[in-house]
Design an enzyme around this catalytic site. Structure first.
Site, PDB file in Angstrom:
ATOM      1  N   GLU A   1     -90.956 -38.231  39.146  1.00 28.76           N
ATOM      2  CA  GLU A   1     -91.640 -39.425  39.017  1.00 28.76           C
ATOM      3  C   GLU A   1     -91.864 -40.268  40.197  1.00 28.76           C
ATOM      4  O   GLU A   1     -91.017 -40.225  41.083  1.00 28.76           O
ATOM      5  CB  GLU A   1     -90.561 -40.401  38.096  1.00 28.76           C
ATOM      6  CG  GLU A   1     -90.300 -39.866  36.605  1.00 28.76           C
ATOM      7  CD  GLU A   1     -89.313 -40.362  35.786  1.00 28.76           C
ATOM      8  OE1 GLU A   1     -89.116 -41.818  36.105  1.00 28.76           O
ATOM      9  OE2 GLU A   1     -88.887 -39.986  34.780  1.00 28.76           O
TER      10      GLU A   1
ATOM     11  N   GLU B   1     -82.445 -37.331  33.503  1.00 32.37           N
ATOM     12  CA  GLU B   1     -81.197 -38.397  33.440  1.00 32.37           C
ATOM     13  C   GLU B   1     -80.074 -37.957  32.623  1.00 32.37           C
ATOM     14  O   GLU B   1     -79.892 -38.672  31.810  1.00 32.37           O
ATOM     15  CB  GLU B   1     -81.860 -39.662  33.176  1.00 32.37           C
ATOM     16  CG  GLU B   1     -82.963 -39.949  34.261  1.00 32.37           C
ATOM     17  CD  GLU B   1     -83.525 -41.342  34.010  1.00 32.37           C
ATOM     18  OE1 GLU B   1     -83.869 -41.902  35.111  1.00 32.37           O
ATOM     19  OE2 GLU B   1     -84.124 -41.483  32.981  1.00 32.37           O
TER      20      GLU B   1
END
Length: 961
Positions: free
Chosen positions: A493, A417
């Site tokens: 994820e 991220e």
């Protein structure tokens, strides 16, 4: 950088990775060279700011007798030494002005005095190694400054041969909580400053290698492995006695070998021998590549049954000891997990040794995340600012060099991220140049221009299916789009394991098995990060007075903080089990499917059992051939008969992670027809003592409420549609789907009112007509209770008709009633032993189960709806003498019981807030809304949504004992 700075920045705020340190190199557990652990109790002083750069404390003779102490490794905020933990997911807990950090910068000075051990070798060099310090450190030895570093979860070494002495060494370390490095470490975890990994003094003899790189590939066609060990700084030989290998360093040798895989983690003991040092090697031969758009290891497609793992312990934070590391991996193996993504930084290096030994695929992720820039539209993002590129490359190099000799590591991840930028491209180019034999991963750039596989977080099931077909939405650049479509796909994820859930895992797994491109994923995440707390039990964000925090979003794991498996982990084990056991194509047979990627079934035994109404009738071994990977067969069960047939696949011999008999997989190929409870009819209602008696039931004449069944008092039996919203019910603010927990509360389902419209006594029944609705709206449920009886047995049919406009599904649809606290024993025939919900029921095994009401509760860190059992045919609540109430269903129902109401459960913020009352509240539900994973992922799939509709359901009650 976003501001103009008129003065030189102090070292901890400049963008460089550090100064004075040695180049990174491989980590290994031991050799014949001397080493000394410097872990232990250190003198400690905490200052509120970093402004005082006075180094007098680092000088010999400094009087630190008035200082406190902290354990190293450890975090000072968890040792009562000052400050407190703070949790944020995305937002930086300080103003975003890179690379500047606040004046309020807690700074911990650490001091240790030590002598070299007797027999410490003379000559050569000495190296001081730090394995993890958050977030920046400046180091002195015997008054001489060695240097400084950033990169909290990465190793840093200093040459100290000319400084260290036999006695009276003074090691001083100044640690700043905030530094420029903090902008690169916004990793959805507690901010916990300190020296949290080992400090070691290492002797480096003359003639010892500076570094080495083990290359051990496998040719699956020839069945051979090729070994070559690069050795930097020394000549030597490589010995592998089990293979008859004795070759010079940098010389390749090819020999027949057994390959290393996560299922068959074959390691060969070897040794790197140089003039100055003998280094043990553990060599695993394997080759990883992308072929035909698929990740293959040793020529075969692999399916990742993975988890994300932060390092965490509820008392020591990111200081995790070897026993706990092994315990984590043993639990993973026992629950059919075969892969770990080291979110969002390299783990303690010993963890990877255990992955090599026990067998797990590893995505090793760099210590890098700049997520806090997302809300600033990525302005001034360090990964797209060339002035930060040396720091990024330093972090990539420290990860790769440290961990390059682990067979388990098959993919390098650039970080998490961080948006996109030139720095990531530079990292990818460096990593591929240094280690072209592994793959490169990064999820945050959908163009996939720097990576070898397409990775996503929390896509919907529908999108995963499109990706499996290579039909996903196109990328703007046709060339990059074509490149991405040719790539394998993983979900780095998915299945957000926050609170009750995650739902929908089975549906994902079916897609992984259907589409070759979809190679599995990594559930977020392994463990709840609840910190042990004297009042809250386990604390989460906000419990330490944080100005900014993200609440219990830090508790989103498959383990509770004390490492007890959650129902989510039990579900995941079942969903990803590597052997499928299903009903065969003809009666009395069972289909066995080997879902392993590499192993045959020779390591397993199969056993069957036959139960009728939950009572064991027979059991024995089942002969199953040693199927090759992906093969299947059908086997006849040993005898016929109604009831429940269960077949289990268990370990045939002890393994490194479980003993013989450990259940790897199970199935119930035959469960028999559901026999509804016989109708209770024929008795007449009679007036008695101001009430109404119908069979074994006594009712209030005015309200029609059941007040007693046999000798057992009953209170408040009525329709129930509310549940204490789960984290997944509440959802996340950024999710596009409806957040049902909020919608339910807006409608008022948590405060339903029950109006009695009629109590009608008939020839053979008692009927109570009601209107059930929240205040303030004209939407409600027209509800009728019709009671009948035959002697002591009492029948109830509930008819529900929605009226008005229902725009949201119901949380549940059933009845709730209260029994005295003494009735705290539960027994049922249905799904168990643990909780299940419509989209989390794969692990629910049909059988007869017994436990206390207290044991039926699932101890989520933030209390919420929990504890339902699926497919229940009958359930009993009894006291210590075995007396109580039994309920059977016209159809299978959902059963739960607890010592507090849903409303009390809803208002609790932590486990200790739940206090047992004088009533056991029993829920018998006709239907439940699914769970989903909307706390970060997709919501409830349509087939698990409980829409309001005209419905009728029934139960039969009878006394027990």
């Amino acid at each position: 950088m976003s501001r103009t700075h008129t003065h030189p920045l102090p070292w901890y705020m400049d963008v460089s990775p550090g100064s004075g340190g040695l180049p990174p190199r491989s980590w290994y557990a031991g050799s014949d060279a001397g080493r000394m652990s410097l872990n232990g109790d250190w003198r400690f002083r905490l200052s509120p700011t970093a402004s005082a750069e006075d180094a007098s404390f680092a000088q010999s003779g400094f009087d630190a007798s008035g200082w406190g102490t902290v354990a190293v490794p450890g975090h000072w905020v968890l040792q009562g030494a000052g400050g407190a933990p703070a949790y944020t997911n995305v937002v930086y807990p300080f103003p975003v002005d890179p690379p500047l950090v606040p004046t309020e910068n807690p700074t911990g000075d650490h001091l240790l005095t030590f002598d070299l051990p007797t027999g410490w070798p003379e000559g050569g060099e000495c190296v001081l190694r730090f394995d993890g310090v958050e977030s920046a450190a400046r180091v002195w030895l015997n008054g001489e400054e060695l240097g400084d570093f950033k990169g909290s979860r990465l190793p840093h070494e200093f040459a100290v041969g000319g400084v260290v002495r036999a006695e009276g060494n003074v090691l001083a370390v100044r640690v700043h909580q905030w530094s420029s490095g903090s902008y690169l470490e916004d990793q959805d975890q507690w901010w916990l400053p300190g020296i949290f990994r080992d400090i070691t003094l290492l002797h480096r003899p003359d003639g010892a290698p500076r570094d080495f790189f083990v290359h051990a590939g496998y040719d699956h066609r020839a069945g051979t492995g090729t070994l070559r060990v690069e050795c930097d700084g020394a000549d030597g030989r490589v010995l592998v006695p089990g293979l008859g290998v004795d070759v010079a360093t940098d010389e390749a040798v090819t020999v027949p070998v057994e390959p290393w895989t996560a299922e068959t983690p074959r390691l060969y003991d070897g040794e790197l021998v140089t003039a100055g040092e003998r280094i043990p090697l553990r060599i695993g031969f394997r080759t990883v590549a992308v072929e035909d758009g698929v990740v293959k290891v040793n020529g075969r497609r692999v399916l990742f049954r993975g988890v994300n793992r932060h390092e965490f312990h509820p008392e020591t934070g990111r200081t995790v000891d070897a026993h706990t590391m092994r315990r984590d991996l043993v639990l993973m193996k026992r629950h059919n997990i075969n892969a770990v993504r080291t979110s969002h930084y390299p783990p303690h290096p010993a963890f990877l040794d255990l992955c090599d030994e026990l067998g797990l695929w590893v995505i090793d992720e760099c210590d890098l995340e700049t997520h806090g820039f997302v809300d600033l539209e990525w302005r001034n993002n360090p990964v797209d600012d060339e002035r930060w590129t040396p720091a990024l490359l330093d972090r990539a190099a420290r990860m790769v060099e440290r961990d390059k000799n682990h067979a388990s590591v098959i993919i390098w991840s650039l970080g998490n991220e961080c948006g996109s930028g030139r720095g990531l491209t530079a990292m990818a180019e460096w990593v591929k140049g240094r280690d072209p034999d592994r793959l490169v991963h990064y999820e945050g750039d959908l163009s996939c221009k720097d990576v070898d596989l397409y990775s996503r977080m929390y896509p919907t099931h529908a999108e995963v299916e499109l990706i499996g077909k290579r039909a996903e939405d196109p990328w703007s650049d046709p060339a990059l789009d074509a490149r991405r479509r040719a790539m394998p796909f993983i979900m780095c994820e998915y299945g957000h394991a926050m609170g009750n859930g995650p739902g929908g895992l089975s549906e994902y797994q079916r897609l992984f098995e259907q589409y070759e491109r979809c190679q599995g994923g990594f559930v977020w995440e392994w463990i709840d990060h609840g910190i042990a707390h004297p009042e809250h039990g386990f604390a989460y964000g906000g419990d330490f007075g944080e100005e900014l925090h993200d609440g219990n979003f830090v508790c989103d794991g498959l383990l509770f903080p004390d490492r007890t498996p959650s129902p989510g982990l039990i579900e995941y084990k079942k969903v990803v089990e590597p052997v499928r056991i299903e009903a065969g194509t003809s009666a009395g047979t069972v289909r066995i499917v080997n879902g392993y990627d590499f192993a045959d079934l020779g390591h397993l035994e199969f056993v069957w059992s036959h139960e009728v109404d939950g009572e064991l009738r027979a059991s024995g071994p089942l002969t199953v051939p040693g199927l090759a990977p992906k093969a299947q067969t059908e086997v006849a069960l040993p005898e016929g008969g109604e009831g429940v047939w269960t077949v289990r696949a268990v370990l045939a011999e002890d393994a490194a992670w479980a003993g013989r008999g450990h259940v790897v997989a199970w199935g119930q190929p035959a469960v028999g027809a559901v026999v509804p409870a016989a109708a209770a009819v024929g008795s007449r209602p009679e007036a008695a003592d101001g009430g109404i008696v119908l069979g074994g039931g006594v009712f209030d004449a005015a309200t029609g409420a059941l007040v007693r069944l046999g000798d057992v008092p009953v209170q408040a039996l009525r329709l129930d549609v509310w549940r204490a919203p789960t984290d997944n019910d509440n959802g996340a603010a950024w999710q596009p789907d409806e957040r049902y927990g909020l919608r339910w509360r807006e409608l008022g389902l948590h405060r339903m009112r029950h109006r009695i419209d009629a109590v009608e006594v008939g020839e053979d029944s008692l009927t109570v007509r009601t209107w059930v609705a929240p205040a303030g709206v004209d939407t409600g449920l027209r509800t009728e209770y019709r009671w009948t009886a035959d002697g002591e047995r009492l029948g109830l049919t509930v008819s529900v008709a929605p009226e008005g406009e229902w725009r949201v599904p119901l949380p549940r649809l059933g009845i709730r009633f209260g029994l005295p606290a003494a009735y705290g024993g539960a027994r049922w025939f249905g799904g168990g032993p643990g909780e299940a919900y419509p989209d989390t029921r794969a692990a629910s095994m049909l059988g007869r189960w017994e436990m206390s009401v207290d044991a039926m509760q699932t101890p989520y860190v933030r209390p919420q709806e929990n504890g339902a059992r699926a497919d229940v045919r009958w359930a009993e609540l009894t006291d210590g003498d075995g007396a109580g109430v039994r309920a059977g269903g016209g159809t299978p129902f959902w059963f739960s019981a607890r010592r507090w109401t849903s409303e009390q459960l809803d208002t609790a913020g932590h486990r200790p807030d739940l206090v047992a009352g004088e009533t056991v509240w029993v829920h018998l539900d006709h239907a439940l809304q699914g769970i989903g994973s909307q706390s970060c992922g997709p919501g409830v799939l349509p087939e698990y949504r409980l829409d309001a509709a005209e419905t009728a359901f029934s139960f039969v009650f009878s006394p027990v004992g």
